[in-house]
Design an enzyme around this catalytic site. Structure first.
Site, PDB file in Angstrom:
ATOM      1  N   ALA A  57       9.842  37.356  13.906  1.00 41.18           N
ATOM      2  CA  ALA A  57      11.694  37.735  13.968  1.00 41.18           C
ATOM      3  C   ALA A  57      11.900  35.775  13.066  1.00 41.18           C
ATOM      4  O   ALA A  57      11.993  34.981  13.192  1.00 41.18           O
ATOM      5  CB  ALA A  57      11.875  37.238  15.223  1.00 41.18           C
ATOM      6  N   LYS A  90      16.383  40.423  12.510  1.00 45.30           N
ATOM      7  CA  LYS A  90      15.632  39.971  11.416  1.00 45.30           C
ATOM      8  C   LYS A  90      16.332  40.629  10.461  1.00 45.30           C
ATOM      9  O   LYS A  90      16.892  41.289  10.005  1.00 45.30           O
ATOM     10  CB  LYS A  90      13.853  40.997  11.963  1.00 45.30           C
ATOM     11  CG  LYS A  90      13.678  40.904  13.322  1.00 45.30           C
ATOM     12  CD  LYS A  90      12.933  41.587  13.592  1.00 45.30           C
ATOM     13  CE  LYS A  90      11.610  42.724  12.434  1.00 45.30           C
ATOM     14  NZ  LYS A  90      11.021  41.354  11.433  1.00 45.30           N
ATOM     15  N   GLY A 134      15.861  38.803   6.970  1.00 46.61           N
ATOM     16  CA  GLY A 134      15.437  37.559   6.014  1.00 46.61           C
ATOM     17  C   GLY A 134      14.947  37.659   4.855  1.00 46.61           C
ATOM     18  O   GLY A 134      14.712  37.301   4.145  1.00 46.61           O
ATOM     19  N   GLU A 190      10.986  47.741   8.576  1.00 40.99           N
ATOM     20  CA  GLU A 190      10.247  46.819  10.036  1.00 40.99           C
ATOM     21  C   GLU A 190      11.210  47.896  10.609  1.00 40.99           C
ATOM     22  O   GLU A 190      10.201  48.142  12.317  1.00 40.99           O
ATOM     23  CB  GLU A 190      11.113  45.484   9.741  1.00 40.99           C
ATOM     24  CG  GLU A 190      10.026  45.026   8.860  1.00 40.99           C
ATOM     25  CD  GLU A 190      11.228  43.240   9.119  1.00 40.99           C
ATOM     26  OE1 GLU A 190      10.199  42.982   8.950  1.00 40.99           O
ATOM     27  OE2 GLU A 190      12.076  43.217   8.998  1.00 40.99           O
ATOM     28  N   LYS A 242      12.770  29.013  16.337  1.00 41.00           N
ATOM     29  CA  LYS A 242      13.603  30.309  16.052  1.00 41.00           C
ATOM     30  C   LYS A 242      13.827  31.024  17.367  1.00 41.00           C
ATOM     31  O   LYS A 242      14.750  32.024  17.289  1.00 41.00           O
ATOM     32  CB  LYS A 242      12.316  31.937  15.698  1.00 41.00           C
ATOM     33  CG  LYS A 242      11.548  31.467  14.537  1.00 41.00           C
ATOM     34  CD  LYS A 242      12.313  31.299  13.038  1.00 41.00           C
ATOM     35  CE  LYS A 242      12.014  31.418  12.480  1.00 41.00           C
ATOM     36  NZ  LYS A 242      10.887  30.087  11.514  1.00 41.00           N
TER      37      LYS A 242
END
Length: 226
Positions: free
Chosen positions: A82, A93, A95, A102, A120
């Site tokens: 994440a 999510k 990136g 996903e 994160k």
């Protein structure tokens, strides 16, 4: 302990959750790659459902049997990274531009575990730009409607993601717009508003999907629950 070492530790801890015979969702990104490597090293008899072409390539290279999502009835366990982990295991999510695949794998899974390094974990989502996947046809007009939605939430308009080669195109042939929000105070409302826009395929807000998180820290791997 470096961020990469934290990612590796989280990936190794997640690989220990996998059992023989499982159908396993294989996430995308640098932390998920550590998981895939650790999983391959265990030599289990499993089938992997990759969330991106890059993950599929890595899994095959390491000897993991790869199957398509439509070839299985259910995914037993998905392990994925994440970009941000917020309160209640709310996530940002996308990136790696793989958010659609996903989310499809996550929603087909009996259990989802998110893995990450300590940086994160945040108190409020939004420091990381929120990815929004849109179809290419008429995407400028879609972007204008997204700007209207952003204004309703006092957020800046999203912009198409670009690389040195031009617009970033996902494995599914779509585009990614990024919303530089700063903070998202009402993620559920924003998620619903974004999804209502024609042309939006999906967004990077993963809400009420993660069952637990394994976060690598300087003191070891910490387990979080919603």
């Amino acid at each position: 302990m470096s961020a990469d070492s934290q990612k590796q530790a989280a990936g190794e801890a997640a690989a220990a959750l996998v059992e023989n015979g499982m159908v396993v969702g294989l996430g995308t990104g640098s932390t998920a790659a550590w998981f895939v490597r650790s999983l391959a090293a265990r030599g289990l008899d499993i089938r992997g459902v990759p969330t991106s072409d890059s993950t599929a390539d890595l899994a095959r290279e390491l000897g993991i049997a790869v199957v398509a999502l439509d070839d299985v009835k259910r995914v037993d366990l998905t392990i994925d990274g994440a970009d941000e982990i917020g309160p209640g295991l709310s996530l940002i999510k996308g990136g790696g531009a793989a958010l659609l695949r996903e989310k499809l794998v996550w929603e087909a899974s009996s259990r989802c575990v998110v893995i990450a390094d300590a940086a994160k974990q945040v108190k409020v989502l939004g420091t990381f730009p929120l990815p929004i996947e849109v179809v290419r046809f008429g995407h400028v007009h879609t972007g204008q409607r997204l700007a209207d939605i952003a204004a309703e939430f006092d957020l800046p308009p999203p912009r198409p993601r670009r690389s040195d080669r031009g617009l970033v195109i996902t494995d599914g042939g779509n585009l990614i717009y990024d919303m530089m929000s700063g903070r998202i105070d009402e993620p559920s409302l924003l998620a619903a508003a974004l999804k209502s826009v024609t042309g939006v395929v999906d967004h990077g807000l993963f809400l009420d999907l993660a069952d637990e998180a394994l976060v690598g820290t300087g003191a070891g791997v910490v387990r979080l629950t919603p």
